[in-house]
Write a protein that holds these residues in place. Structure first.
Motif, PDB file in Angstrom:
ATOM      1  N   CYS A  13      -5.120  -6.413  -0.828  1.00 29.52           N
ATOM      2  CA  CYS A  13      -4.454  -5.163  -1.183  1.00 29.52           C
ATOM      3  C   CYS A  13      -3.472  -4.753  -0.089  1.00 29.52           C
ATOM      4  CB  CYS A  13      -5.507  -4.083  -1.427  1.00 29.52           C
ATOM      5  SG  CYS A  13      -4.838  -2.465  -1.834  1.00 29.52           S
ATOM      6  N   ILE A  14      -3.906  -4.833   1.150  1.00 31.05           N
ATOM      7  CA  ILE A  14      -3.052  -4.475   2.287  1.00 31.05           C
ATOM      8  C   ILE A  14      -1.866  -5.434   2.394  1.00 31.05           C
ATOM      9  CG2 ILE A  14      -2.964  -4.392   4.819  1.00 31.05           C
ATOM     10  CD1 ILE A  14      -5.947  -3.381   4.637  1.00 31.05           C
ATOM     11  N   ALA A  15      -2.107  -6.713   2.165  1.00 27.23           N
ATOM     12  CA  ALA A  15      -1.019  -7.697   2.235  1.00 27.23           C
ATOM     13  C   ALA A  15       0.034  -7.427   1.162  1.00 27.23           C
ATOM     14  CB  ALA A  15      -1.574  -9.109   2.095  1.00 27.23           C
ATOM     15  N   PRO A  17       1.426  -3.064   2.237  1.00 29.97           N
ATOM     16  CA  PRO A  17       1.020  -2.628   3.576  1.00 29.97           C
ATOM     17  C   PRO A  17       1.341  -1.168   3.889  1.00 29.97           C
ATOM     18  CG  PRO A  17       2.901  -4.113   3.696  1.00 29.97           C
ATOM     19  CD  PRO A  17       2.445  -4.101   2.276  1.00 29.97           C
ATOM     20  N   GLY A  18       2.197  -0.554   3.124  1.00 27.96           N
ATOM     21  CA  GLY A  18       2.571   0.834   3.372  1.00 27.96           C
ATOM     22  C   GLY A  18       1.637   1.860   2.764  1.00 27.96           C
ATOM     23  N   LYS A  19       0.678   1.431   1.960  1.00 24.37           N
ATOM     24  CA  LYS A  19      -0.247   2.357   1.321  1.00 24.37           C
ATOM     25  C   LYS A  19      -1.549   2.432   2.106  1.00 24.37           C
ATOM     26  CE  LYS A  19       1.247   2.712  -3.377  1.00 24.37           C
ATOM     27  NZ  LYS A  19       0.804   2.754  -4.758  1.00 24.37           N
ATOM     28  N   THR A  32      -3.080   3.168  10.379  1.00 25.87           N
ATOM     29  CA  THR A  32      -2.282   3.663   9.253  1.00 25.87           C
ATOM     30  C   THR A  32      -1.343   4.781   9.649  1.00 25.87           C
ATOM     31  OG1 THR A  32      -3.902   5.299   8.513  1.00 25.87           O
ATOM     32  CG2 THR A  32      -4.110   3.085   7.611  1.00 25.87           C
ATOM     33  N   THR A  33      -1.560   5.359  10.821  1.00 25.85           N
ATOM     34  CA  THR A  33      -0.711   6.460  11.274  1.00 25.85           C
ATOM     35  C   THR A  33       0.433   5.976  12.151  1.00 25.85           C
ATOM     36  OG1 THR A  33      -2.120   6.883  13.195  1.00 25.85           O
ATOM     37  CG2 THR A  33      -2.617   8.104  11.172  1.00 25.85           C
TER      38      THR A  33
END
Length: 86
Positions: free
Chosen positions: A49-51, A54-56, A84-85
């Motif tokens: 999912c991250i791959a 990556p912006g979510k 994420t920040t």
């Protein structure tokens, strides 16, 4: 899912085969595996999912939560959330 987690996994995997860049399907597979306490499989789908997106933040939060449930690894979970920040 409606309580049929195995059936849900089967359908979600078929969907992901047809649409391999669908982060929502990868996230749904991850959370379903987490619900069944299949933490290694869940971790793989959170990483997918991250791959894909990556912006979510959802994939990162899911990955951190999964690590907490699986290994009790608060340090790594915190690092994932803080990433994420950036």
């Amino acid at each position: 899912r409606q309580g049929d987690f195995e059936g849900a996994i089967e359908q979600l995997e078929k969907g992901l085969e047809l649409s391999p860049l669908d982060a929502t399907l990868a996230y749904a597979l991850a959370t379903t595996h987490t619900s069944l306490r299949r933490y290694p499989q869940a971790q793989q789908y959170h990483e997918r999912c991250i791959a894909i997106e990556p912006g979510k933040a959802g994939g990162y939060w899911g990955k951190a939560w999964n690590l907490l449930r699986w290994k009790g690894d608060t340090q790594t979970a915190r690092a994932i959330i803080l990433s994420t920040t950036d």
